[in-house]
Motif scaffolding. Structure first.
Motif, PDB file in Angstrom:
ATOM      1  N   SER A 240       0.816  -1.220   0.000  1.00 54.93           N
ATOM      2  CA  SER A 240       0.000   0.000   0.000  1.00 54.93           C
ATOM      3  C   SER A 240       0.844   1.262   0.000  1.00 54.93           C
ATOM      4  CB  SER A 240      -0.924   0.031   1.218  1.00 54.93           C
ATOM      5  OG  SER A 240      -0.168   0.250   2.406  1.00 54.93           O
ATOM      6  N   GLY A 241       2.098   1.130   0.453  1.00 60.29           N
ATOM      7  CA  GLY A 241       2.959   2.294   0.571  1.00 60.29           C
ATOM      8  C   GLY A 241       2.751   3.096   1.835  1.00 60.29           C
ATOM      9  N   VAL A 242       1.811   2.707   2.654  1.00 61.85           N
ATOM     10  CA  VAL A 242       1.555   3.415   3.911  1.00 61.85           C
ATOM     11  C   VAL A 242       2.513   2.897   4.977  1.00 61.85           C
ATOM     12  CG1 VAL A 242      -0.131   3.931   5.715  1.00 61.85           C
ATOM     13  CG2 VAL A 242      -0.862   3.775   3.322  1.00 61.85           C
ATOM     14  N   GLN A 243       3.376   3.760   5.451  1.00 62.84           N
ATOM     15  CA  GLN A 243       4.360   3.411   6.475  1.00 62.84           C
ATOM     16  C   GLN A 243       3.755   3.665   7.854  1.00 62.84           C
ATOM     17  OE1 GLN A 243       7.725   2.219   6.443  1.00 62.84           O
ATOM     18  NE2 GLN A 243       7.321   2.096   8.634  1.00 62.84           N
ATOM     19  N   ILE A 244       3.698   2.612   8.663  1.00 62.96           N
ATOM     20  CA  ILE A 244       3.130   2.738  10.008  1.00 62.96           C
ATOM     21  C   ILE A 244       4.221   3.206  10.962  1.00 62.96           C
ATOM     22  CG2 ILE A 244       1.920   1.577  11.882  1.00 62.96           C
ATOM     23  CD1 ILE A 244       0.307   1.809   9.266  1.00 62.96           C
ATOM     24  N   ASP A 245       4.151   4.491  11.321  1.00 63.56           N
ATOM     25  CA  ASP A 245       5.048   5.037  12.334  1.00 63.56           C
ATOM     26  C   ASP A 245       4.247   5.200  13.631  1.00 63.56           C
ATOM     27  OD1 ASP A 245       3.393   7.218  11.839  1.00 63.56           O
ATOM     28  OD2 ASP A 245       4.932   8.377  10.793  1.00 63.56           O
ATOM     29  N   GLU A 246       4.809   5.858  14.614  1.00 66.43           N
ATOM     30  CA  GLU A 246       4.109   6.003  15.894  1.00 66.43           C
ATOM     31  C   GLU A 246       2.816   6.794  15.735  1.00 66.43           C
ATOM     32  OE1 GLU A 246       4.456   4.699  19.021  1.00 66.43           O
ATOM     33  OE2 GLU A 246       5.845   3.386  17.935  1.00 66.43           O
ATOM     34  N   GLY A 247       2.812   7.739  14.778  1.00 63.39           N
ATOM     35  CA  GLY A 247       1.604   8.518  14.569  1.00 63.39           C
ATOM     36  C   GLY A 247       0.465   7.705  13.977  1.00 63.39           C
ATOM     37  N   LEU A 248       0.798   6.756  13.098  1.00 69.30           N
ATOM     38  CA  LEU A 248      -0.228   5.928  12.462  1.00 69.30           C
ATOM     39  C   LEU A 248      -0.462   4.601  13.186  1.00 69.30           C
ATOM     40  CD1 LEU A 248       0.472   6.352   8.623  1.00 69.30           C
ATOM     41  CD2 LEU A 248      -1.220   7.509  10.056  1.00 69.30           C
ATOM     42  N   TYR A 249       0.381   4.323  14.180  1.00 75.88           N
ATOM     43  CA  TYR A 249       0.257   3.045  14.892  1.00 75.88           C
ATOM     44  C   TYR A 249      -1.148   2.826  15.458  1.00 75.88           C
ATOM     45  CZ  TYR A 249       1.187  -0.721  18.223  1.00 75.88           C
ATOM     46  OH  TYR A 249       1.130  -1.903  18.927  1.00 75.88           O
ATOM     47  N   PRO A 250      -1.805   3.825  16.085  1.00 77.51           N
ATOM     48  CA  PRO A 250      -3.179   3.600  16.580  1.00 77.51           C
ATOM     49  C   PRO A 250      -4.158   3.232  15.465  1.00 77.51           C
ATOM     50  CG  PRO A 250      -2.238   5.561  17.597  1.00 77.51           C
ATOM     51  CD  PRO A 250      -1.305   5.157  16.491  1.00 77.51           C
ATOM     52  N   HIS A 251      -3.985   3.770  14.266  1.00 81.38           N
ATOM     53  CA  HIS A 251      -4.840   3.406  13.137  1.00 81.38           C
ATOM     54  C   HIS A 251      -4.636   1.933  12.777  1.00 81.38           C
ATOM     55  CE1 HIS A 251      -6.101   7.547  12.084  1.00 81.38           C
ATOM     56  NE2 HIS A 251      -4.884   7.892  12.492  1.00 81.38           N
ATOM     57  N   PHE A 252      -3.373   1.494  12.811  1.00 75.82           N
ATOM     58  CA  PHE A 252      -3.080   0.104  12.482  1.00 75.82           C
ATOM     59  C   PHE A 252      -3.678  -0.838  13.518  1.00 75.82           C
ATOM     60  CE2 PHE A 252      -0.253  -3.663  12.509  1.00 75.82           C
ATOM     61  CZ  PHE A 252      -0.489  -4.102  11.213  1.00 75.82           C
ATOM     62  N   VAL A 253      -3.517  -0.501  14.782  1.00 77.93           N
ATOM     63  CA  VAL A 253      -4.070  -1.342  15.849  1.00 77.93           C
ATOM     64  C   VAL A 253      -5.589  -1.406  15.754  1.00 77.93           C
ATOM     65  CG1 VAL A 253      -4.412  -1.485  18.352  1.00 77.93           C
ATOM     66  CG2 VAL A 253      -2.128  -1.061  17.423  1.00 77.93           C
ATOM     67  N   GLU A 254      -6.212  -0.278  15.435  1.00 78.41           N
ATOM     68  CA  GLU A 254      -7.673  -0.268  15.300  1.00 78.41           C
ATOM     69  C   GLU A 254      -8.134  -1.204  14.189  1.00 78.41           C
ATOM     70  OE1 GLU A 254     -11.384   2.874  14.427  1.00 78.41           O
ATOM     71  OE2 GLU A 254      -9.293   3.526  14.220  1.00 78.41           O
ATOM     72  N   ALA A 255      -7.461  -1.167  13.048  1.00 76.43           N
ATOM     73  CA  ALA A 255      -7.834  -2.033  11.922  1.00 76.43           C
ATOM     74  C   ALA A 255      -7.566  -3.493  12.245  1.00 76.43           C
ATOM     75  CB  ALA A 255      -7.066  -1.615  10.672  1.00 76.43           C
ATOM     76  N   LEU A 256      -6.418  -3.771  12.844  1.00 75.56           N
ATOM     77  CA  LEU A 256      -6.081  -5.144  13.207  1.00 75.56           C
ATOM     78  C   LEU A 256      -7.057  -5.683  14.245  1.00 75.56           C
ATOM     79  CD1 LEU A 256      -4.068  -7.474  12.827  1.00 75.56           C
ATOM     80  CD2 LEU A 256      -2.691  -6.473  14.673  1.00 75.56           C
TER      81      LEU A 256
END
Length: 400
Positions: A240-256
Motif C-alpha cells: 500500500s505504501g503506507v508506512q506505520i510510524d508512531e503517529g499511524l500506529y493507533p490506526h493500524f491497531v484499530e484495523a487489526l
C-alpha cells in the motif's frame, strides 16, 4: 476510519491464496497455501501447551532463521502432526521444503501449520501433491477456498477484511481463522492467519499482534482446552505504501483489532455444538488481570454454560464461580445481571425478574454481567458459547 470490505486473507494487495483437496481428510478441502509477493515481514504467537506440535517448532525456527521474513504459509487440516516424534519434524520440514521449491524461496521463508487428530502420521506425499496443486490455482479470488481448507469440525469458514483510511493513505487488513473445539483463551488458542499491505517494522508488527490478541483471541473460550498446534501469524507486505510510524500506529491497531475481534467471535459462534454466543463482562475488579481471571473462570464453567443452553437464569452459578475464581470478591456488594436484568445485588435476590431474564436467554446472543463488589474500577469481557449435548456427541465420536 475503518470500514469492512469484501474478501479475506487476500484483500490486502500482494497476497494470493489457494485451497485444495489432497486426501488428508476423507472429503473436502484440506490444504491451504498463502503466498506473499514480494516477501513479507511476519510475526507470530503460539500455543502455551507444553506438548508442542512439529509445525509449531518448525515455524518458530523459520521465523528466527529468516529474520521474520516470509514468502509463504502452508496449512493442512485433518492431521495435527503432533506427538509424532522426529518423523513428524521431518514431515513438517519437508512441507516447508516442498512449498519453497514450488514458490521459489528459501525454506526458512515458509511457515507451516497443521490441525486435526493428534498422534496420527502426516503423509508427506499427499502434502507435496497438494502444494503443487495449490500453486496452480493461486489467486486473490481464492480466499474463501483457503479459509475452507483449514477447517476441521468448524460448521463454516471464518474470514474478514477491513480498509483503514488515514492521513497518509489507505491500507487493508485481512484474515482467516479456524477453531471449533480445544479453544481456551491462553494464546494462542486456535489457527488464525492475518495479512496487511501496510508497511511496518518487525518490532511494531509483533507489538501490535500482542496488543490486539489479548482482548480478542485471548478472550474467547469454547471448552477450556488449549491445543498443541495453535498459532496466530501476521504478515505485512507493504504494497500500500503506507508506512506505520508512531503517529499511524493507533490506526493500524484499530484495523487489526477489527479483524481479530470479528474472527474471534466467529470462532465462538462456530464452537462445537454451540447455539448461543455469550459475553461475560466482569466489573468492579481490583485489576484487569483479576477481572480477566474471573471472567475466564465463568466462561469455562460447565454449570454456567449448561444453564445458558437451558435458558435458565441461574445467577447463583455465576456467584459461586466468582467466589472460587481466586480473586478479590465481596459478595455483600456483588451484583449479577442477565442481559439488562439485575437478579442479585447487595445480598438482595430479585426472583420476580427471572421471567424477563429467561426471555433474554432465548436470544442467540446472551450477555452476563458480574460486578465483584470490591469497589475496584477494572473490568474485562470474555466470550464463550453454551454447552450442548451436541458438543458431547462431536467429541465422543471425533475419531470413531
Amino acid at each position: 476510519m475503518v470500514e469492512r470490505i469484501e474478501g479475506g486473507i487476500t484483500a490486502p494487495a500482494g497476497f494470493t491464496a489457494a485451497g485444495v483437496a489432497c486426501g488428508i481428510k476423507a472429503s473436502g478441502l484440506d490444504l491451504a497455501l498463502l503466498v506473499a509477493t514480494p516477501a513479507a515481514r511476519a510475526a507470530g504467537i503460539f500455543t502455551t501447551n507444553l506438548a508442542v506440535a512439529a509445525p509449531v517448532v518448525v515455524t518458530r525456527e523459520h521465523l528466527a532463521r529468516s529474520g521474520a521474513t516470509t514468502r509463504a504459509v502452508v496449512v493442512n487440516s485433518g492431521c495435527a502432526n503432533a506427538c509424532t516424534g522426529p518423523s513428524g519434524l521431518d514431515v513438517a520440514r519437508a512441507m516447508a521444503d516442498d512449498t519453497a521449491l514450488a514458490v521459489g524461496c528459501p525454506p526458512e521463508q515458509v511457515l507451516v501449520s497443521s490441525t486435526g487428530v493428534i498422534g496420527a502420521p502426516l503423509d508427506p506425499a499427499k502434502i507435496k501433491a497438494g502444494v503443487l496443486s495449490a500453486t496452480q490455482t493461486l489467486g486473490r479470488d481464492q480466499h474463501t477456498a483457503a479459509a475452507e481448507a483449514i477447517m476441521t469440525t468448524d460448521p463454516w469458514s471464518k474470514e474478514t477484511a477491513v480498509r483503514a483510511d488515514t492521513p497518509a493513505g489507505s491500507f487493508r487488513v485481512g484474515g482467516m481463522a479456524k477453531g471449533a473445539g480445544m479453544i481456551e483463551p491462553n494464546m494462542a488458542t486456535m489457527l488464525a492467519f492475518l495479512t496487511t499491505d501496510a508497511e511496518i517494522s518487525p518490532g511494531g508488527l509483533h507489538r501490535a499482534l500482542r496488543e490486539v490478541a489479548d482482548p480478542t483471541f485471548n478472550a474467547i473460550t469454547v471448552d477450556g482446552e488449549t491445543s498443541t498446534n495453535d498459532m496466530v501469524l501476521l504478515l505485512a507486505g507493504g504494497s500500500s505504501g503506507v508506512q506505520i510510524d508512531e503517529g499511524l500506529y493507533p490506526h493500524f491497531v484499530e484495523a487489526l483489532h477489527a479483524v481479530c475481534h470479528e474472527l474471534a467471535l466467529a470462532i465462538v459462534r462456530g464452537g462445537e455444538g454451540a447455539s448461543k454466543l455469550v459475553s461475560i463482562h466482569v466489573a468492579g475488579a481490583g485489576s484487569v488481570d483479576e477481572a480477566r481471571q474471573a471472567a475466564k473462570a465463568m466462561a469455562n464453567s460447565p454449570l454456567v454454560k449448561t444453564a445458558v443452553h437451558g435458558e435458565d437464569p441461574n445467577w447463583g452459578r455465576l456467584v459461586a464461580v466468582a467466589g472460587r475464581a481466586g480473586v478479590a470478591f465481596e459478595p455483600t456488594r456483588a451484583r449479577v445481571f442477565v442481559g439488562p436484568v439485575e437478579l442479585f445485588g447487595h445480598e438482595t435476590v430479585y426472583a420476580d425478574r427471572e421471567p424477563e431474564a429467561a426471555a433474554h436467554l432465548k436470544q442467540d446472543e446472551v450477555s452476563l454481567i458480574v460486578d465483584l463488589g470490591t469497589g475496584g474500577t477494572a473490568s474485562f469481557t470474555a466470550w464463550t458459547c453454551d454447552f450442548s449435548a451436541e458438543y458431547v456427541r462431536i467429541n465422543a465420536d471425533y475419531r470413531t
